[in-house]
Scaffold this motif. Sequence first.
Motif, PDB file in Angstrom:
ATOM      1  N   ASP A 643       0.819  -1.207   0.000  1.00 41.18           N
ATOM      2  CA  ASP A 643       0.000   0.000   0.000  1.00 41.18           C
ATOM      3  C   ASP A 643       0.856   1.262   0.000  1.00 41.18           C
ATOM      4  O   ASP A 643       0.501   2.267  -0.631  1.00 41.18           O
ATOM      5  CB  ASP A 643      -0.934   0.012   1.213  1.00 41.18           C
ATOM      6  N   LYS A 647       0.558   4.036  -2.890  1.00 43.80           N
ATOM      7  CA  LYS A 647       0.180   5.414  -2.566  1.00 43.80           C
ATOM      8  C   LYS A 647       1.168   6.405  -3.167  1.00 43.80           C
ATOM      9  O   LYS A 647       0.781   7.442  -3.730  1.00 43.80           O
ATOM     10  CB  LYS A 647       0.124   5.596  -1.047  1.00 43.80           C
ATOM     11  N   HIS A 651      -0.046   9.170  -5.931  1.00 44.01           N
ATOM     12  CA  HIS A 651      -0.169  10.565  -5.511  1.00 44.01           C
ATOM     13  C   HIS A 651       1.154  11.317  -5.428  1.00 44.01           C
ATOM     14  O   HIS A 651       1.156  12.537  -5.278  1.00 44.01           O
ATOM     15  CB  HIS A 651      -0.872  10.640  -4.150  1.00 44.01           C
ATOM     16  N   LYS A 706      -9.785   3.985  -2.515  1.00 46.73           N
ATOM     17  CA  LYS A 706      -9.763   4.373  -1.105  1.00 46.73           C
ATOM     18  C   LYS A 706      -9.316   5.816  -0.922  1.00 46.73           C
ATOM     19  O   LYS A 706      -9.802   6.531  -0.046  1.00 46.73           O
ATOM     20  CB  LYS A 706      -8.861   3.427  -0.327  1.00 46.73           C
ATOM     21  N   HIS A 707      -8.388   6.262  -1.757  1.00 44.88           N
ATOM     22  CA  HIS A 707      -7.824   7.606  -1.598  1.00 44.88           C
ATOM     23  C   HIS A 707      -8.156   8.480  -2.810  1.00 44.88           C
ATOM     24  O   HIS A 707      -7.355   9.327  -3.217  1.00 44.88           O
ATOM     25  CB  HIS A 707      -6.309   7.520  -1.399  1.00 44.88           C
ATOM     26  N   LYS A 709     -10.049  10.959  -3.225  1.00 48.45           N
ATOM     27  CA  LYS A 709     -10.177  12.398  -3.004  1.00 48.45           C
ATOM     28  C   LYS A 709      -8.840  13.088  -2.773  1.00 48.45           C
ATOM     29  O   LYS A 709      -8.775  14.318  -2.742  1.00 48.45           O
ATOM     30  CB  LYS A 709     -11.097  12.654  -1.806  1.00 48.45           C
ATOM     31  N   ARG A 710      -7.770  12.329  -2.624  1.00 47.60           N
ATOM     32  CA  ARG A 710      -6.476  12.938  -2.331  1.00 47.60           C
ATOM     33  C   ARG A 710      -5.904  13.607  -3.578  1.00 47.60           C
ATOM     34  O   ARG A 710      -5.862  13.012  -4.659  1.00 47.60           O
ATOM     35  CB  ARG A 710      -5.490  11.900  -1.800  1.00 47.60           C
ATOM     36  N   TRP A 714       2.079  12.475  -0.828  1.00 45.86           N
ATOM     37  CA  TRP A 714       2.287  12.004   0.530  1.00 45.86           C
ATOM     38  C   TRP A 714       3.629  12.517   1.044  1.00 45.86           C
ATOM     39  O   TRP A 714       4.526  12.852   0.261  1.00 45.86           O
ATOM     40  CB  TRP A 714       2.293  10.473   0.576  1.00 45.86           C
ATOM     41  N   LYS A 722       0.481   5.448   9.052  1.00 41.89           N
ATOM     42  CA  LYS A 722      -0.648   4.615   8.619  1.00 41.89           C
ATOM     43  C   LYS A 722      -0.292   3.142   8.625  1.00 41.89           C
ATOM     44  O   LYS A 722       0.844   2.770   8.467  1.00 41.89           O
ATOM     45  CB  LYS A 722      -1.113   5.066   7.226  1.00 41.89           C
TER      46      LYS A 722
END
Length: 722
Positions: A643, A647, A651, A706-707, A709-710, A714, A722
């Motif tokens: 993950d 991520k 992002h 899951k993300h 809206k980001r 990071w 997390k």
Amino acid sequence: MLKKLLTLSFLCSPLFAQDGNALYDQVKPLSPEEAIKTIQVPKGYKLQVVASEPMISEPVDCVWDANGDMYVIEMKTYMQDADATGQFEKTSRVMKLTDTDGDGTMDKSSVFIDGLMLPRMILPLDDRILVCETNTLDIYSYRDTNGDGTADEKKLWFKGGPRGGNLEHQPSGLIWNVDNWIYMTKAGERFRMIDGKVEKSNYGYLNGQWGLHHDDDGNFAVGFSGAEKSFEFFQYPIIYGASKFPDELEKDFNTVWPIDNIPDTQGGRRRLRDNDTLNHMTAACGHTVYRGELMPEFYGNYLVAEPVGRLIRMAKVDTSLGFKQMRNVAPNSEFIRSTDPNFRPVNLKTGPDGALYIVDMYRGIIQEGNWTKKGSYLRGIIDQYGLAKTIQRGRIYRLIPENYSVKNARPEMLSKSSNEIIKILAHKNGWMRSTARKVLILRNDKAIVPQLKSALQASQNTQEKIELLWTLDGLQALDTPFILQQLKSNDERYVTHVLRTADPLLKAGNPQILAVYKDLFKSSKSSTVLSQAFLSTKKYAQHHLNPELQKMMLSHKEDIELKHHFAQWDREKEAYRKHREKMDALKGKGPVFKKIMTQGEKHYKSLCFACHGANGEGTPMAGTQTTLAPPLKASARVLGKKDTLIKIALHGLAGPVDGKTYPGAMESLASHKDQYLAQVLTYIRNSWGNSAELITDREIRNVRKKHAKRKTPWTLEELNKK
């Protein structure tokens, strides 16, 4: 001193707010007439404004059709603020400009194509214009059928499908080369027109980000700004391999000498001198070769734009060492440079009039949004100076001799007869020759073959003969007897081109061509001819000619030119050996895993290796003790939780990594498909000694959902929580 302290400490006091502050005063836009006074050009030359706002805005490229009309790509949504708001709206366009009185200044304009998404490639054919937009490899042809200056016909010319990724890592080019193939970067495909139909062929891979052109022999002018490389792959035509000769750039060639002092570089302070001038090539783009007759002293020189440094480098090609070496024509200086912070040259072209054309995007921000995020060094400079305020401008200049005042006649080739155009193949201007050849091939008029052959027989000019030869090739009018006759020429440069046209016959094992090669390897004394024979054999006919090839290599191992080709081949064979070892090792993990790794490697070379390095250890940042990006080899983030890596890929990653600060934030790769990301991440997790479980499409999809809206990268601090 106050300016320096402000720059270093990112102060934002009311006294130095963007509107009316001392820093913004330094970057306020100038009129074209004022701006041209800030640009240094070589003594004896001058710049002329060809077009500027409001006629054009946000220009990134210009080309001419066979009649002499100019077409300008406008990326009207590019970086309209530091957050790239609305960047993918379909409001960009192509403008058609005409100089009606021949004085060099455009005085008539029309919107040729509107409603485009950041168009990035353009190529005039006959009365059709090819255009390719961002995020797709679909190429469309546009035509104005009623003469009103606006395209009213749109047809799919080539279906390439969607293409994701950051704007700076998508294809560019679309150039018609000497061999009549149309090339572009970042795709590995080339195209040609045969009897009115489009043919596709794979030729390798070029990582050039913005800019592609060629010289009179079809060698590329291209670079790779992601790896801070000004020029590469120029030793011989790319179809024979991606050459990288030692010392092909003179020492410190990539050191730049700007005269502006706005420190807006992605690389931060490490890419700046104490006086805030850029110290190294970082945004190499707009590559070209000057091929005009107007300034013969520059003919054949290579050029590259550096918009972060507000300069243009010209390089002379030195062959005295037995290979091509690029040398700065203005040591410790630049061919063209400006003090105007908004001078942003992004493309360079030879025009129909023989002048050198400069496309100046003329804006405050030049870097794409992934490198201007809040918290980055670059964003601090942008906000501090108010660079985001200068948008929707743009200029096109032409460099001409100081006393030049000739009225230029339009070429008007589309209305000329084929016999009239054949004569243009002898023109001193490379643009005129290339365009004439292209028009004749697109007409596909086989009736002119006798005239072409007659002109070839009569010609005493090497370049004209080369153009005639490739025109015949483009019309599918070369047969074995004709090629064999041409190979008897004493003109070594011409013979190399004849050998290139014979490549399909060589590949097919044509007995007569093989016999010629055997004789060349045995008796030729010409390093030039033998070099081409070596390249063609290496590519197409080792299985036919290996004994003769090996004998030639042994007898010429000390040849000043050939030994460099032999050494390059040794490097290629070693790289291939290592690759095969890697692929063989994957067989034990099964065919599915091997397929994923093969695709992942392809994606990595396209997307990641410029910054992270071919060995996963990070690409060294010249002149510093750091790399352009963190190492992936043995990285805890690469080998740890899936993950976390996903991520970062979706992002991006900002801030220090393992206590080190790198030139730019890791960009978001969210525009790529789930399968694409799964393949490249699996490749990263299982290369350079790394070994970890593969990542699946579903895992990418779940993290993406899951993300969803980001919108920001990071930080390691966030990821570790997390």
